[in-house]
Enzyme design. Structure first.
Site, PDB file in Angstrom:
ATOM      1  N   HIS A   1       0.867  -1.180   0.000  1.00 26.43           N
ATOM      2  CA  HIS A   1       0.000   0.000   0.000  1.00 26.43           C
ATOM      3  C   HIS A   1       0.902   1.228   0.000  1.00 26.43           C
ATOM      4  CE1 HIS A   1      -2.804   2.981   1.684  1.00 26.43           C
ATOM      5  NE2 HIS A   1      -3.793   2.191   1.360  1.00 26.43           N
TER       6      HIS A   1
ATOM      7  N   ASP B   1       3.056  -4.406   7.987  1.00 21.54           N
ATOM      8  CA  ASP B   1       1.771  -3.732   7.804  1.00 21.54           C
ATOM      9  C   ASP B   1       0.680  -4.792   7.968  1.00 21.54           C
ATOM     10  OD1 ASP B   1      -0.533  -2.479   7.001  1.00 21.54           O
ATOM     11  OD2 ASP B   1       0.225  -1.813   5.061  1.00 21.54           O
TER      12      ASP B   1
ATOM     13  N   GLN C   1      -4.479  -5.307   6.901  1.00 23.12           N
ATOM     14  CA  GLN C   1      -5.403  -6.247   6.277  1.00 23.12           C
ATOM     15  C   GLN C   1      -5.343  -7.640   6.891  1.00 23.12           C
ATOM     16  OE1 GLN C   1      -7.652  -5.362   4.084  1.00 23.12           O
ATOM     17  NE2 GLN C   1      -6.921  -3.281   3.693  1.00 23.12           N
TER      18      GLN C   1
ATOM     19  N   LYS D   1     -10.583  -0.775  10.384  1.00 22.86           N
ATOM     20  CA  LYS D   1     -10.686  -1.962   9.526  1.00 22.86           C
ATOM     21  C   LYS D   1     -11.049  -3.203  10.336  1.00 22.86           C
ATOM     22  CE  LYS D   1      -7.344  -0.236   6.119  1.00 22.86           C
ATOM     23  NZ  LYS D   1      -8.248   0.041   4.997  1.00 22.86           N
TER      24      LYS D   1
ATOM     25  N   CYS E   1      -4.702   2.357  -3.776  1.00 20.34           N
ATOM     26  CA  CYS E   1      -3.458   2.870  -3.182  1.00 20.34           C
ATOM     27  C   CYS E   1      -2.315   1.879  -3.370  1.00 20.34           C
ATOM     28  CB  CYS E   1      -3.645   3.191  -1.702  1.00 20.34           C
ATOM     29  SG  CYS E   1      -4.857   4.483  -1.378  1.00 20.34           S
TER      30      CYS E   1
END
Length: 405
Positions: free
Chosen positions: A117, A194, A197, A220, A360
Site C-alpha cells: 500500500h 503492515d 489487512q 478496519k 493505493c
C-alpha cells in the site's frame, strides 16, 4: 456464532438494503462498539493522564486498559510496546521518521514488496531521499507470491529495514512474515509489518512472528475511524526519538532542554483519541467473543464460495493466488473491456458496494499491466446472499456492455 447471527449486530445492514463488500477499506461497526463509545461519552469523558479528579481518573483507566487489551490481542510482551496513532499510515510514518531517518545512511538499503500500500511505500521513498539509502523491491511470482528465492536474493547484508504487508489489500496474498522476519534478522535488518489487512482477520502472535514493528488500523476491524496501533519492541522504542512534540510526552521541561517520558507516552503528544481507544477495546472484545478461529472459518467459507462463483463468469479475470488457503478474504478482478469505475457504478445501482481503482497500490497495478481493478472484500457479517447479489450484478454488467466484450 454464524455470520447470519453476527449480521444482526450491525444496524446499518438492517437499515440499508445493501451488500457491503468493501470491508478492506473500512468495516461496519457492531452495536456493541457504538454503545461502548456512547457509554464513554455519557459517563467517562475527560482528558486522561491530566486530572486528579474522579472523571479524569476514569478516562485514564479506560484508555490504559484498552492498551493492555491490544497487547494481549496481538501477544505483545507489554502494553508499553503499544502506541496509539490515527491509523496504520501514521504508525508507519512514525517509524519512518523516528527510526528510519535516524538509523539509515547512504549505503544502506530498504526492502519492500511490490504489493505494498502507498502508506508502506511512499514513506520509505521519502526516507531514502532524505538519507541517501536505496529502496529495493521484492517482486511476486506467477502465483502472486513472494518466492523463497526472491526473499533470499533481495534481503541481503546491507539491508537495514524490511517493510512488508502481511496480507495484500489487492491480491489477498498472505505473506509468510515469520520466514521474512527470520531472513531480515539474519542479515541484521529490522522488520516492519503492515497488518492493516491481517489483524482484523487472523490471529497474530508477535512472539511467534518476531516482528520488530507491526501496525494496524481500528477502523478496519470494527472500531471507529481515527484510532491506529503501532507495536514496537520495547528495546527499540527506548532508543528512538519522538517526531511529535507537546503535552503528555515529557517527564521534565526546562527553558533550554526537555527530558521525554518513557514509551509509549514519548510518542503520544497531546490529547489522545480516548473514545477511539474505547471503541477499539470493544471491537477486540467482540472479535474475541466470536474467536479469531471462527472469524477465519467464516471468511474462508465466504472466500471459497465467492471465488468459485466469480470463476464461473468467463468475462472476468481474477488476480491473486489460485489456492484459497494462500489468500485472505479479498478478490480483485476486472470485467473484460469494462472500466472498474463503470462496474462499481452499475453494481451500486443494485445495492452492491465494492471498491474500484488502484487501491493505493499503483506500482502493483503497473506490474499487473492494469490501471485499476474491482475489489470485493469480505468480513464476518457478509453472507452468501451478498455474494449472490454481486454475481447477479456482474451478469447485469455483462448484459449492458455485451457488445464491447
Amino acid at each position: 456464532m454464524t455470520n447470519n447471527e453476527i449480521r444482526k449486530d450491525f444496524s446499518i445492514l438492517k437499515n440499508l438494503d445493501i451488500a457491503y463488500l468493501d470491508s478492506g477499506a473500512t468495516t461496519q461497526k457492531p452495536n456493541q462498539v457504538i454503545n461502548a463509545v456512547q457509554k464513554y461519552f455519557e459517563n467517562e469523558n475527560a482528558n486522561p493522564h491530566r486530572g486528579a479528579y474522579d472523571l479524569s481518573i476514569a478516562a485514564t483507566q479506560v484508555y490504559d486498559e484498552s492498551k493492555a487489551k491490544v497487547a494481549k490481542f496481538i501477544n505483545a510482551k507489554s502494553s508499553n510496546e503499544i502506541i496509539y496513532t490515527r491509523n496504520s499510515t501514521e504508525s508507519l510514518n512514525l517509524i519512518a521518521y523516528s527510526y528510519g531517518m535516524n538509523n539509515l545512511n547512504k549505503n544502506d538499503k530498504i526492502v519492500i514488496s511490490i504489493m505494498e500500500h502507498h502508506s508502506n511505500l511512499v514513506t520509505w521513498q521519502n526516507v531514502c531521499k532524505k538519507t541517501g539509502a536505496s529502496l529495493e523491491y521484492m517482486y511476486t511470482d506467477d502465483n502472486y507470491e513472494l518466492s523463497d528465492e526472491e526473499i533470499k536474493a533481495k534481503i541481503v547484508p546491507g539491508v537495514k529495514i524490511v517493510a512488508v504487508t502481511q496480507v495484500s489489500n489487492v491480491l489477498g496474498t498472505i505473506n509468510d512474515i515469520k520466514k521474512i522476519a527470520k531472513r531480515a534478522h539474519e542479515v541484521g535488518a529490522i522488520i516492519v509489518v503492515d497488518a492493516a489487512q491481517s489483524a482484523p482477520h487472523m490471529k497474530i502472535d508477535l512472539q511467534d512472528l518476531n516482528a520488530d514493528f507491526l501496525v494496524f488500523s481500528g477502523h478496519k476491524m470494527l472500531a471507529p475511524m481515527g484510532i491506529g496501533v503501532l507495536y514496537g519492541k520495547e528495546e527499540i522504542l527506548n532508543k528512538m526519538e519522538p517526531f511529535n512534540f507537546g503535552g503528555d510526552m515529557i517527564e521534565y521541561v526546562y527553558e533550554q532542554d526537555t527530558i521525554y517520558a518513557n514509551p509509549p507516552m514519548k510518542f503520544e503528544a497531546g490529547t489522545q483519541n480516548v473514545n477511539g481507544a474505547v471503541g477499539l477495546s470493544a471491537a477486540i472484545d467482540y472479535l474475541e467473543n466470536i474467536s479469531m478461529k471462527n472469524v477465519e472459518k467464516i471468511e474462508s467459507e465466504l472466500l471459497k464460495y465467492a471465488y468459485e462463483e466469480i470463476s464461473k463468469l468467463d468475462f472476468i479475470k481474477i488476480y491473486g493466488p489460485k489456492q484459497i488457503e494462500k489468500r485472505a478474504a479479498v478478490i480483485a478482478f476486472n470485467v473484460k473491456n469494462v472500466h472498474s469505475h463503470d462496474v462499481s457504478t452499475i453494481l451500486n445501482n443494485s445495492g452492491v458496494c465494492i471498491r474500484s481503482g488502484h487501491h493505493c497500490a499503483q506500482p502493483l497495478h503497473r506490474k499487473l499491466k492494469m490501471e485499476s481493478t474491482c475489489r470485493a472484500s469480505f468480513y464476518i457479517y457478509n453472507t452468501k446472499e451478498d455474494i449472490d447479489r454481486l454475481i447477479d450484478g456482474l451478469k447485469n454488467v455483462q448484459k449492458i456492455f455485451s457488445k464491447y466484450m
